[in-house]
Design a protein around this motif. Structure first.
Motif, mmCIF file in Angstrom:
data_model
loop_
_atom_site.group_PDB
_atom_site.id
_atom_site.type_symbol
_atom_site.label_atom_id
_atom_site.label_comp_id
_atom_site.label_asym_id
_atom_site.label_seq_id
_atom_site.Cartn_x
_atom_site.Cartn_y
_atom_site.Cartn_z
ATOM 1 N N ARG A 88 0.831 -1.216 0.000
ATOM 2 C CA ARG A 88 0.000 0.000 0.000
ATOM 3 C C ARG A 88 0.856 1.253 0.000
ATOM 4 O O ARG A 88 0.621 2.197 -0.753
ATOM 5 C CB ARG A 88 -0.920 -0.039 1.219
ATOM 6 C CG ARG A 88 -1.839 1.178 1.358
ATOM 7 C CD ARG A 88 -1.271 2.159 2.371
ATOM 8 N NE ARG A 88 -2.185 3.262 2.636
ATOM 9 C CZ ARG A 88 -1.845 4.544 2.569
ATOM 10 N NH1 ARG A 88 -0.617 4.893 2.226
ATOM 11 N NH2 ARG A 88 -2.717 5.492 2.833
ATOM 12 N N ASN A 89 1.885 1.285 0.849
ATOM 13 C CA ASN A 89 2.713 2.481 0.962
ATOM 14 C C ASN A 89 3.629 2.676 -0.242
ATOM 15 O O ASN A 89 4.077 3.795 -0.514
ATOM 16 C CB ASN A 89 3.534 2.434 2.253
ATOM 17 C CG ASN A 89 2.664 2.628 3.478
ATOM 18 O OD1 ASN A 89 1.603 3.234 3.410
ATOM 19 N ND2 ASN A 89 3.096 2.095 4.610
ATOM 20 N N ALA A 90 3.911 1.593 -0.957
ATOM 21 C CA ALA A 90 4.703 1.725 -2.182
ATOM 22 C C ALA A 90 3.876 2.304 -3.324
ATOM 23 O O ALA A 90 4.437 2.903 -4.259
ATOM 24 C CB ALA A 90 5.267 0.369 -2.584
ATOM 25 N N LEU A 91 2.560 2.138 -3.247
ATOM 26 C CA LEU A 91 1.703 2.536 -4.357
ATOM 27 C C LEU A 91 0.869 3.773 -4.076
ATOM 28 O O LEU A 91 0.291 4.353 -5.014
ATOM 29 C CB LEU A 91 0.752 1.378 -4.714
ATOM 30 C CG LEU A 91 1.408 0.064 -5.162
ATOM 31 C CD1 LEU A 91 0.345 -1.001 -5.356
ATOM 32 C CD2 LEU A 91 2.209 0.269 -6.433
ATOM 33 N N TRP A 92 0.768 4.188 -2.814
ATOM 34 C CA TRP A 92 -0.203 5.233 -2.459
ATOM 35 C C TRP A 92 0.437 6.238 -1.519
ATOM 36 O O TRP A 92 1.205 5.882 -0.636
ATOM 37 C CB TRP A 92 -1.423 4.582 -1.795
ATOM 38 C CG TRP A 92 -2.608 5.490 -1.651
ATOM 39 C CD1 TRP A 92 -2.893 6.294 -0.595
ATOM 40 C CD2 TRP A 92 -3.659 5.690 -2.593
ATOM 41 N NE1 TRP A 92 -4.061 6.985 -0.805
ATOM 42 C CE2 TRP A 92 -4.554 6.628 -2.042
ATOM 43 C CE3 TRP A 92 -3.922 5.155 -3.857
ATOM 44 C CZ2 TRP A 92 -5.698 7.046 -2.706
ATOM 45 C CZ3 TRP A 92 -5.074 5.574 -4.519
ATOM 46 C CH2 TRP A 92 -5.948 6.497 -3.943
ATOM 47 N N ARG A 93 0.108 7.500 -1.702
ATOM 48 C CA ARG A 93 0.545 8.564 -0.809
ATOM 49 C C ARG A 93 -0.672 9.329 -0.316
ATOM 50 O O ARG A 93 -1.641 9.485 -1.072
ATOM 51 C CB ARG A 93 1.509 9.525 -1.537
ATOM 52 C CG ARG A 93 2.853 8.894 -1.880
ATOM 53 C CD ARG A 93 3.659 8.635 -0.596
ATOM 54 N NE ARG A 93 4.989 8.118 -0.885
ATOM 55 C CZ ARG A 93 5.282 6.846 -1.037
ATOM 56 N NH1 ARG A 93 4.320 5.937 -0.941
ATOM 57 N NH2 ARG A 93 6.508 6.458 -1.290
#
Length: 241
Positions: A183-188
């Motif tokens: 999630r954190n790799a794909l979303w900010r």
């Protein structure tokens, strides 16, 4: 996992795609009906252990959320108790629901990595918050805690023994952390909440480097594992006199 009064799937999805602060602002009204709240037996066991080493005058609940740890502090501190959190929503719920008798309580909105206090407390506690700090942030966090403790003050928090490799709990935590990393790799913005990064050996070394003496207390209420080790320990880090 959730009671009927807890958040629904849509609410959880919105919170998961928010920042940590915004996510907890949204979750706050229903937080006490989720499994994320520290269970009552853990709070009671910690309060009993601290009562045997106290009493204390002033206490701080670090990352207090809706105030569960403030109730623990109110049982062992004689003069005053403070709860600090960076979520305005969680603090609003804490003010409304947490009103322990016999000791004044203050609520402060602040980041645990930049605490707005001098050496004002005899006891700092924290429950379930360390997964929101990356390992590289812990030395600064522990330095902040040390700075707000008076000489001889204590920093206490419970630690649950890690699940055995291959157990359902092990795979559950591994799966959760993996989902959060994807999630954190794909979303900010990122939502930092990792359950497997708070390893006791690393934490003990970092507390020692921050200038604490470290003691461990088994919490007998939770028994022992097959190898004889406690299922739950209370870590008590003491600032030297």
């Amino acid at each position: 996992m959730f009671s009927p009064r807890g958040p629904g799937p849509r609410e959880l999805a919105v919170q998961a795609l928010s920042s940590v602060e915004r996510g907890y602002d949204l979750l706050a009204p229903k937080f006490d009906h989720t499994p994320f709240r520290t269970p009552g037996p853990v709070l009671d066991a910690v309060a009993s252990a601290l009562a045997r080493t106290g009493p204390f005058e002033t206490g701080l609940d670090l990352c207090c959320g809706t105030g569960a740890g403030v109730g623990v502090l109110a049982r062992v501190c004689r003069r005053s108790v403070t709860g600090v959190d960076f979520s305005a929503g969680m603090l609003a719920v804490a003010r409304e629901r947490t009103r322990p008798a016999g000791v004044p309580v203050a609520w402060v909105r602040a980041d645990a990595r930049a605490l707005p206090f001098a050496s004002a407390f005899d006891l700092v506690v924290s429950f379930g918050a360390f997964g929101h700090f990356l390992p590289r942030e812990r030395p600064g966090l522990f330095a902040q805690v040390r700075s707000v403790l008076r000489p001889g003050g204590r920093f206490a928090f419970p630690v649950v023994a890690p699940p055995r490799p291959g157990s359902p709990a092990y795979w559950g935590l591994l799966g959760f952390d993996t989902v959060m990393r994807v999630r954190n790799a794909l979303w900010r913005p990122p939502f930092v909440m990792y359950y497997r990064t708070f390893r006791f050996g690393d934490v003990r070394r970092e507390l020692l480097r921050a200038g604490f003496g470290v003691e461990l207390y088994a919490l007998p209420e939770f028994g022992r594992r097959g190898d004889g080790s406690p299922r739950v320990r209370l870590v008590v880090a003491r600032r030297p006199d």
